[in-house]
Design a protein around this motif. Structure first.
Motif, mmCIF file in Angstrom:
data_model
loop_
_atom_site.group_PDB
_atom_site.id
_atom_site.type_symbol
_atom_site.label_atom_id
_atom_site.label_comp_id
_atom_site.label_asym_id
_atom_site.label_seq_id
_atom_site.Cartn_x
_atom_site.Cartn_y
_atom_site.Cartn_z
ATOM 1 N N ARG A 31 1.062 -1.156 0.296
ATOM 2 C CA ARG A 31 -0.127 0.168 -0.171
ATOM 3 C C ARG A 31 1.314 1.283 -0.154
ATOM 4 O O ARG A 31 2.293 1.191 0.598
ATOM 5 N N TRP A 42 -0.788 4.759 -4.433
ATOM 6 C CA TRP A 42 -1.638 3.734 -5.954
ATOM 7 C C TRP A 42 -2.875 3.376 -5.265
ATOM 8 O O TRP A 42 -3.176 2.795 -4.341
ATOM 9 N N GLU A 43 -3.447 3.433 -6.357
ATOM 10 C CA GLU A 43 -4.583 2.757 -6.483
ATOM 11 C C GLU A 43 -4.976 1.115 -6.709
ATOM 12 O O GLU A 43 -4.518 1.093 -7.703
ATOM 13 N N VAL A 44 -5.555 0.777 -5.807
ATOM 14 C CA VAL A 44 -5.704 -1.182 -6.245
ATOM 15 C C VAL A 44 -7.273 -1.419 -6.975
ATOM 16 O O VAL A 44 -8.010 -1.196 -6.819
ATOM 17 N N THR A 45 -7.009 -1.681 -8.147
ATOM 18 C CA THR A 45 -7.662 -2.132 -8.866
ATOM 19 C C THR A 45 -7.940 -3.992 -8.935
ATOM 20 O O THR A 45 -7.171 -4.546 -9.085
ATOM 21 N N PRO A 72 -11.591 -2.119 -8.400
ATOM 22 C CA PRO A 72 -11.967 -1.296 -6.838
ATOM 23 C C PRO A 72 -12.747 -2.360 -5.657
ATOM 24 O O PRO A 72 -13.245 -2.220 -4.251
ATOM 25 N N SER A 82 -10.194 -3.362 -3.188
ATOM 26 C CA SER A 82 -8.785 -2.721 -3.002
ATOM 27 C C SER A 82 -9.288 -3.120 -1.241
ATOM 28 O O SER A 82 -7.049 -3.348 -0.832
ATOM 29 N N TRP A 125 -7.886 -5.965 0.260
ATOM 30 C CA TRP A 125 -6.906 -6.335 -0.138
ATOM 31 C C TRP A 125 -5.535 -5.507 0.489
ATOM 32 O O TRP A 125 -4.747 -6.012 1.296
ATOM 33 N N SER A 126 -5.648 -4.596 -0.108
ATOM 34 C CA SER A 126 -4.295 -3.140 0.465
ATOM 35 C C SER A 126 -5.284 -2.587 1.923
ATOM 36 O O SER A 126 -4.079 -2.649 2.521
ATOM 37 N N THR A 127 -6.246 -2.404 1.585
ATOM 38 C CA THR A 127 -6.728 -1.383 2.869
ATOM 39 C C THR A 127 -6.787 -2.185 4.612
ATOM 40 O O THR A 127 -7.465 -1.429 5.275
ATOM 41 N N ARG A 179 -4.610 -5.516 -13.084
ATOM 42 C CA ARG A 179 -4.416 -4.361 -13.436
ATOM 43 C C ARG A 179 -2.828 -4.145 -14.209
ATOM 44 O O ARG A 179 -1.398 -4.144 -13.944
#
Length: 462
Positions: free
Chosen positions: A298, A302-305, A307, A310, A312-314, A340
């Motif tokens: 993270r 960086w935008e996890v796509t 959405p 997301s 997984w990262s947040t 991605r």
């Protein structure tokens, strides 16, 4: 102005409206009557029975150099800062990687609030502390100098290589082909199933093989399905049973620790997973084991796509997890994948940004940098199905150009396929971040993508 007569002395107290502290070059201090001189305390002594000229004594406030602790400095990127303000609102200033110190005049101990910022926007990382001439260091209160992420020999570096999709014979052959710099192996032996239970394919014989070769073994539990993880960890009785099962099984086979590769759980299940970790760690510590957790990358930008993935990262509660486990393993890869497309697995600058982000929540000496032993070859007609290839086995170069967006060479093959050249030499340079950021060591996904050429680059003295 107020005055009192006491024991033959006239004491005049000047009441100023404004701050009793200021920051050089930063804060705005309200003006006094007619001077821009530093704020001073003034006392006038006068005998009431004479007309002798008064005697004036002045003392300036001490100048204190406030400094960001090195651990906080390492968490700052080019656009990062730590904004610090007095709790009483009297002054504020900012610290950056290039200006980690500021001079402040302080009359006394001062309570301050500090906040990590990126490009001027506040992050969730903030803390309060008291600063003074005797305590000028700005440091999050949870930080400690203790290194928990160590091996039986604390002088040995932590170098973890995961193992997957094999058996005892293939795993043993992989380990025998690796240089001595590999100190830990982590075969994935436990899996969270769709019904929330945990399957077990552990092999005590391989544990003995690893120990005979002078290495440690941290078998891993994998949980990559959000629904299954919800069932496993949100029920208090079930997560307690899983924690007990894992700890007892790892101890029984002679493992040296447990690796938690629980990557996919939703934001609303984050606290439940943290509670599971907090149950498991003391159980493992009772028999002398190490617990490591694999944290998804993270950064601030960086935008996890897509959405819907997301979380997984947040979701991971990085501060709470770092406080509970011994080692936080940052999986600094999969910047680009089938979700991605298209780009490198882990561009150099992106890796540093991930590391700086995590170091806001964890001490560097308990962080392990995860690197990929693989790159991806992209087909322009099938971007949703790139092929993972060991970095030393990427196809022979075609047309090579330097991609300044990623600071890597991009290679276009004759058939139109392309890849970013994340070579063994580039990987070796990346491992320099371990010393630069004071990390515990590094880890790699995975055996099977390695080769003699890769090991020669990573361990040229072997």
């Amino acid at each position: 102005m107020a005055s009192t007569v006491k024991s033959g002395r006239l004491v005049i107290a000047l009441l100023f409206v404004g701050a009793t502290s200021c920051v050089s070059g930063e804060a705005t201090v309200p003006q006094t009557t007619s001077t821009d001189a530093p704020l001073v305390a003034t006392t006038v002594d006068s005998a009431p029975t004479t007309t002798a000229a008064p005697t004036t004594t002045t003392s300036t406030l001490p100048v204190v150099t406030l400094t960001l602790d090195p651990a906080e400095q390492r968490a700052l990127g080019p656009e990062g800062s730590v904004y610090v303000s007095a709790v009483d609102g009297s002054w504020s200033t900012s610290f950056t990687a290039t200006t980690p110190s500021r001079e402040v005049t302080l009359a006394q101990e001062t309570a301050v609030e500090a906040t990590f910022r990126h490009a001027g926007s506040d992050s969730e990382v903030r803390w309060t502390q008291t600063v003074s001439a005797d305590s000028p260091m700005l440091r999050q209160p949870w930080r400690a100098d203790e290194q928990r992420c160590t091996l039986a020999d604390p002088e040995e570096p932590v170098v973890v290589i995961w193992q997957s999709l094999g058996d005892r014979a293939s795993y043993r052959a992989q380990l025998d082909a690796a240089p001595d710099l590999v100190t830990v192996v982590s075969p994935i032996w436990w899996f969270v199933q769709a019904d929330g239970t945990v399957s077990d394919v552990a092999d005590p014989g391989y544990v003995a093989d690893v120990h005979e070769r002078g290495r440690a073994i941290w078998p891993a539990i994998a949980g990559l399905d959000a629904d299954a993880n919800h069932l496993a960890f949100t029920d208090p009785s079930k997560r307690l049973a899983i924690a007990q099962q894992l700890s007892e099984r790892a101890n029984a086979i002679g493992a040296d620790g447990i690796n938690l590769d629980i990557e996919g759980y939703r934001d609303e299940d984050a606290a439940a997973f943290t509670a599971f970790v907090e149950l498991l760690v003391p159980m493992v510590h009772e028999w002398g084991g190490i617990v490591s957790y694999d944290v998804i990358p993270r950064t601030d930008m960086w935008e996890v796509t897509p959405p819907e993935l997301s979380f997984w990262s947040t979701a991971p509660q990085r501060r709470e997890l770092a406080a509970a486990v011994d080692c936080m393993i940052l999986m600094a890869y999969d910047q680009h994948n089938r979700f991605r497309p298209a780009g490198p697995v882990a561009a150099p600058d992106w890796v540093v940004e991930n590391l700086q982000y995590l170091l806001r929540y964890a001490d560097g000496q308990n962080v392990v940098l995860g690197v990929p032993f693989y790159g991806r070859v992209w087909d322009p007609d099938a971007l949703d199905a790139p092929k993972a290839v060991g970095v030393s086995r990427l196809p022979a170069p075609g047309e090579v150009s330097f991609d300044s967006d990623f600071n890597l060479e991009k290679v276009v093959l004759d058939d139109g396929r392309f890849y970013w050249n994340e070579s063994p030499e580039e990987l070796a340079r990346r491992l320099g971040l371990v010393d630069e950021f004071g990390l515990a060591g590094w880890a790699a996904w995975r055996f099977g993508f390695d080769s003699p050429a890769l090991w020669d680059a990573l361990d040229p003295t072997d």
